[in-house]
Enzyme design. Sequence first.
Site, PDB file in Angstrom:
ATOM      1  N   ASP A  79       0.418 -14.043 -23.451  1.00  0.00           N
ATOM      2  CA  ASP A  79       0.588 -12.592 -23.314  1.00  0.00           C
ATOM      3  C   ASP A  79       0.689 -12.180 -21.844  1.00  0.00           C
ATOM      4  O   ASP A  79       0.196 -12.874 -20.951  1.00  0.00           O
ATOM      5  CB  ASP A  79      -0.601 -11.895 -23.995  1.00  0.00           C
ATOM      6  CG  ASP A  79      -0.329 -10.416 -24.250  1.00  0.00           C
ATOM      7  OD1 ASP A  79       0.856 -10.008 -24.245  1.00  0.00           O
ATOM      8  OD2 ASP A  79      -1.300  -9.664 -24.447  1.00  0.00           O
ATOM      9  N   HIS A 117       9.765 -12.080 -19.801  1.00  0.00           N
ATOM     10  CA  HIS A 117       9.876 -13.120 -20.836  1.00  0.00           C
ATOM     11  C   HIS A 117      10.626 -14.327 -20.291  1.00  0.00           C
ATOM     12  O   HIS A 117      10.250 -15.467 -20.538  1.00  0.00           O
ATOM     13  CB  HIS A 117      10.569 -12.562 -22.076  1.00  0.00           C
ATOM     14  CG  HIS A 117       9.832 -11.403 -22.694  1.00  0.00           C
ATOM     15  ND1 HIS A 117       8.476 -11.456 -22.958  1.00  0.00           N
ATOM     16  CD2 HIS A 117      10.241 -10.181 -23.078  1.00  0.00           C
ATOM     17  CE1 HIS A 117       8.107 -10.299 -23.481  1.00  0.00           C
ATOM     18  NE2 HIS A 117       9.154  -9.505 -23.562  1.00  0.00           N
ATOM     19  N   LEU A 123       3.319 -35.753 -27.505  1.00  0.00           N
ATOM     20  CA  LEU A 123       2.849 -34.393 -27.805  1.00  0.00           C
ATOM     21  C   LEU A 123       3.711 -33.714 -28.866  1.00  0.00           C
ATOM     22  O   LEU A 123       4.943 -33.730 -28.780  1.00  0.00           O
ATOM     23  CB  LEU A 123       2.883 -33.546 -26.517  1.00  0.00           C
ATOM     24  CG  LEU A 123       2.558 -32.053 -26.704  1.00  0.00           C
ATOM     25  CD1 LEU A 123       1.051 -31.842 -26.814  1.00  0.00           C
ATOM     26  CD2 LEU A 123       3.109 -31.218 -25.556  1.00  0.00           C
TER      27      LEU A 123
END
Length: 251
Positions: free
Chosen positions: A31, A48, A142
Amino acid sequence: MNIPFLKNKQPEEALQYPVDHTLDHVAIIMDGNGRWAQKRGLPRAAGHKEGLSTVFKIVKAAVKCKVNVLTLYTFSTENWKRPKSEVDVILRLPKEFLSVYLPDLISNNVRIESIGDLEKLPAHTREAIEYAIARTRDNDGLQLNLALNYGSRHEILHSMKELITDINAGKLSLDELNEEQFSTYLYTKDVKDPDLLIRTGGEKRLSNFLLWQLAYTEFWFSDVLWPDFTEVEFLRALEQFRQRNRRYGGV
Ligand code: V0D
């Protein structure tokens, strides 16, 4: 050796990446991107875009710390309520991210997966993600789990509907239904529950993220806005987790 210009900036080579075998799965609410841009007089969308390089930085750090699963909240079912122009920019980010970083992710043995309702995304967004999933399918490092058009209540309701369908078809018995079985209907059926949740940007709420899965998770909140989030900050969260875990073990 005294290198004055490095005083406040840790060179990457100087960082230590501790491996914690009790830390399997980290989830992050990224956020603060819009606010980062607004503080600079830029459109929210610029924040963003700026957040993409942070995503890559933190993925690499997670690889080095041998985290098994990293789940990132990239787009929530509530994000459709934002102005269309902002939503349009956000939904182009997967392609933008992958065109820059996919080769690097592949060489780091990362496997891309997604959770959420991909059906409702524009075709160009879905295709970019499906390509990345297919391209990294055989990697066994991962697992980078992207929550896309994800909302936890939607997930639970969607699971309930499938579950009831199976009960009605006689594939499942209501009397024998337990938590473990219920979990297999969730998008997260293939991963363990998160051990650590990180939320950047100063807010202290879950925003409809993994409500079922976070039942026993440790939370770590940071005031740093996502584009400013650093590897050092990420390692601090992991260290904090390690200490909480140790204390728990001592009781
Ligand atoms: C926006 C800040 C990576 C937070 C980071 C669906 C919100 C940038 C991806 C990504 C977004 C998606 C798919 C994939 C690889 C990467 C991404 C979206 C937004 C929109 F295969 N960051 N990111 N996707 N943000």
